[in-house]
Each structure stands twice: as structure tokens, then as C-alpha cells.
Design an enzyme around this catalytic site. Structure first.
Site, PDB file in Angstrom:
ATOM      1  N   LEU A  93       0.768  -1.140   0.032  1.00  0.00           N
ATOM      2  CA  LEU A  93       0.144   0.058  -0.025  1.00  0.00           C
ATOM      3  C   LEU A  93       0.863   1.381   0.129  1.00  0.00           C
ATOM      4  O   LEU A  93       2.074   1.215   0.008  1.00  0.00           O
ATOM      5  CB  LEU A  93      -0.934  -0.059   1.391  1.00  0.00           C
ATOM      6  CG  LEU A  93      -2.054  -1.195   1.164  1.00  0.00           C
ATOM      7  CD1 LEU A  93      -2.465  -1.129   2.655  1.00  0.00           C
ATOM      8  CD2 LEU A  93      -3.078  -0.907   0.171  1.00  0.00           C
ATOM      9  N   TYR A 147       0.847   3.169   7.861  1.00  0.00           N
ATOM     10  CA  TYR A 147       0.659   3.032   6.475  1.00  0.00           C
ATOM     11  C   TYR A 147       1.420   1.763   6.049  1.00  0.00           C
ATOM     12  O   TYR A 147       2.396   1.657   6.600  1.00  0.00           O
ATOM     13  CB  TYR A 147       0.820   4.213   6.026  1.00  0.00           C
ATOM     14  CG  TYR A 147       2.178   5.073   5.868  1.00  0.00           C
ATOM     15  CD1 TYR A 147       3.288   4.441   5.411  1.00  0.00           C
ATOM     16  CD2 TYR A 147       2.577   6.169   6.416  1.00  0.00           C
ATOM     17  CE1 TYR A 147       4.655   4.878   5.311  1.00  0.00           C
ATOM     18  CE2 TYR A 147       3.589   6.683   6.549  1.00  0.00           C
ATOM     19  CZ  TYR A 147       4.654   6.120   6.164  1.00  0.00           C
ATOM     20  OH  TYR A 147       6.082   6.782   5.993  1.00  0.00           O
ATOM     21  N   CYS A 148       0.864   1.298   5.193  1.00  0.00           N
ATOM     22  CA  CYS A 148       1.383  -0.262   4.577  1.00  0.00           C
ATOM     23  C   CYS A 148       2.009  -1.222   5.588  1.00  0.00           C
ATOM     24  O   CYS A 148       3.050  -1.387   5.541  1.00  0.00           O
ATOM     25  CB  CYS A 148       2.615   0.335   3.573  1.00  0.00           C
ATOM     26  SG  CYS A 148       3.346  -1.032   2.382  1.00  0.00           S
ATOM     27  N   PRO A 149       1.235  -1.430   6.432  1.00  0.00           N
ATOM     28  CA  PRO A 149       1.290  -2.311   7.585  1.00  0.00           C
ATOM     29  C   PRO A 149       1.699  -3.803   6.883  1.00  0.00           C
ATOM     30  O   PRO A 149       1.312  -4.107   5.820  1.00  0.00           O
ATOM     31  CB  PRO A 149       0.303  -2.534   8.302  1.00  0.00           C
ATOM     32  CG  PRO A 149      -0.875  -2.134   7.380  1.00  0.00           C
ATOM     33  CD  PRO A 149      -0.566  -1.097   6.389  1.00  0.00           C
ATOM     34  N   LYS A 160       6.695   2.297  14.500  1.00  0.00           N
ATOM     35  CA  LYS A 160       7.270   1.828  13.346  1.00  0.00           C
ATOM     36  C   LYS A 160       8.128   3.097  12.660  1.00  0.00           C
ATOM     37  O   LYS A 160       7.798   4.360  12.526  1.00  0.00           O
ATOM     38  CB  LYS A 160       6.189   1.649  12.527  1.00  0.00           C
ATOM     39  CG  LYS A 160       6.598   1.157  10.954  1.00  0.00           C
ATOM     40  CD  LYS A 160       5.464   0.776  10.178  1.00  0.00           C
ATOM     41  CE  LYS A 160       5.686   0.476   8.666  1.00  0.00           C
ATOM     42  NZ  LYS A 160       4.427  -0.275   7.959  1.00  0.00           N
TER      43      LYS A 160
END
EC number: 2.3.1.204
Length: 281
Positions: A93, A147-149, A160
Site C-alpha cells: 500500500l 501505513y502499509c502495515p 514504526k
């Protein structure tokens, strides 16, 4: 562990530093370069390669992002915030790239004989060693509200600072990580939180997009109370490559690699153009 040791300790590392290419260097070029290198490394025409890259104010969208119900409006929002937008032709993502984010690609051979998780574990081990003098608290697990896990998110204290992806091309694999070195991780996350807010506009979707909490993302400087720069981390990487191999060679794409890059880059331009044209229709 033995497989990751074999991956990370080759006789020779090839080092390609593109961390100072400037704002005209496109993320699409980076993906094409890694594809070309994966082909070359996979065919044992090049040694294991480490490539550094930085892109300025770029949002890289994944294919699922391009299917947001109000994606045209969401992209317009990002452009208003002065970010260029590209769509990669693979999973994952949206991620934010800017001058404080250093990307590292480790490109390994023999992808068909090495489990995909070994590639991820190798990158985790590399990063743990890279910052061992600063922290022993780096963990790898999914930070669901980032975001973009992903399973191999890297965090300290639940915040993160890095995400890892992997692209396999023929017999080579490019394991890629973005490292939020400096700047505000929360501000980057807030940008994409707003992107999804605009792109969804409260409309239900079958795909589960992340519910981003900016407080769960931070840069290394924020987490470590450090004053790292992209150049500092670049030097750390070079020192580590030197320690973990017998020799380092530094050369850019050559010969057949240039042909493969050109082909892949042209393909990515066409696919990206089509994706964005469909969005704007």
C-alpha cells in the site's frame, strides 16, 4: 539462521549509491533498476548487491490504493500537498518517500532455493546490526495502524520507523526497506491518513484499507534522540558491507543490465500511465 548468514556474508558486495540523485530521480526508475539488478544477480552475472536510493516528496501507491472509490480526489489532495504520485505494479500500500527517508535494496541470488521469509529475516538482521550501537530494542511485527502495515514492520517501543517489501524477478530477489531516518513520522502518517479519508469518503469497500494512527509512526531520530542523517546511515551501511564481505565493488548498471533496465522502465511508465489514466477517466 544459516541461510540468512549465507545471504548476508557473500565474498563480494556490489555497492550502488543513488541516495543523492536529486528531485528528478523517479521512483519508477528505482523499481526498474532493482528488477534489472535482480535479473543480473540471479544469473550470477553480478555479486550480491546493496543499493541506496532517496526520492523527493513522492507517494508510491500500491495497486489496491488505485481502487479507492475516490482515488482521483485523493491524488488531487496529494498533489496539492506538493507530492508526486506513482503507482507500483506490485502489492503493498501507499508509502511516503522524502529527503529524510533512506531506501535500501539488498539483492540476493538463488531466489528459487531460498525461502521468501529468509529474505525478510536477512534484512531484519542487517538493520539490527546496523544500529546495534544505538539500540537493542528493534522488533519486527505488524504495526496495524501504520501505513502499509506488514509482518516485517520494524519498530521501537511500538512505533514504526521502517517497512520491508520483497520483489522476486526470475532467480534474483530484491529485498527493499524504507528507513525513516529524520523528520516526523507522525506527519508522514497524517498525510496518508488524510489521503485515505479523501479516497474512501465514508464509502464501504471490500478491501480493508489501514486505519492510520499517526502516533504509532516515528523517525529513528525521534525514537533514539539521535541526530542521524541519510548520509550518516549511508556510511554505516558501507562500513557494515565491508565488515561482512571480503571486498566491495562500486559500479553502476552496465551492458545487459542497461538493456533490462530500459525495458523494465518503459514497461513501468506504460503501466503507471494506464493506471493513472483510468483513475482520471
Amino acid at each position: 539462521m544459516k541461510k540468512t548468514q549465507n545471504l548476508l556474508h557473500p565474498h563480494t558486495y556490489r555497492f550502488i549509491d543513488q541516495s543523492n540523485m536529486g528531485p528528478t530521480f523517479s521512483a519508477l526508475q528505482s523499481f526498474a533498476i532493482d528488477d534489472a539488478l535482480a535479473i543480473s544477480v540471479g544469473e550470477h552475472k553480478s555479486p550480491t548487491t546493496a543499493r541506496l536510493w532517496v526520492h523527493h516528496n513522492t507517494i508510491v501507491l500500491g495497486i489496491p490504493d488505485a481502487r479507492l472509490p475516490y482515488i482521483a480526489e485523493a491524488i488531487a489532495y496529494l498533489k496539492e500537498e506538493e507530492y508526486q504520485v506513482v503507482v507500483r505494479n506490485s502489492g503493498g500500500l501507499a508509502v511516503v518517500l522524502d529527503e529524510g527517508v533512506l531506501n535500501l535494496s539488498l539483492i540476493f541470488p538463488d531466489a528459487k532455493e531460498v525461502n521468501i521469509h529468509d529474505g525478510y529475516e536477512a534484512m531484519v538482521e542487517f538493520i539490527n546490526h546496523l544500529f546495534a550501537d544505538l539500540t537493542d530494542q528493534i522488533e519486527a511485527y505488524e504495526i496495524t495502524q501504520s501505513y502499509c502495515p506488514g509482518t516485517y514492520d520494524l519498530s521501537i517501543g511500538g512505533k514504526k520507523f521502517a517497512g520491508i517489501s520483497q520483489r522476486r524477478v526470475k532467480r534474483g530477489s530484491a529485498v527493499q526497506i524504507y528507513l525513516d531516518v529524520s523528520g516526523s513520522g507522525a506527519e508522514r502518517a497524517a498525510l496518508l491518513k488524510n489521503f485515505y479519508k479523501v479516497g474512501l469518503n465514508n464509502e464501504p469497500t471490500r478491501f480493508q484499507y489501514p486505519t492510520i494512527d499517526p502516533s504509532v509512526m516515528a523517525s529513528l531520530n525521534e525514537l533514539l534522540g539521535a541526530n542521524l542523517t541519510v548520509e550518516n546511515v549511508r556510511n554505516r551501511i558501507l562500513y557494515q558491507l565491508n565488515d561482512w564481505s571480503d571486498q566491495i565493488i562500486a559500479n553502476s548498471l552496465e551492458g545487459e543490465e542497461i538493456d533490462n533496465f530500459t525495458k523494465r522502465f518503459e514497461q513501468m511508465i506504460v503501466r503507471n500511465k494506464k493506471a493513472l489514466e483510468q483513475i482520471n477517466e
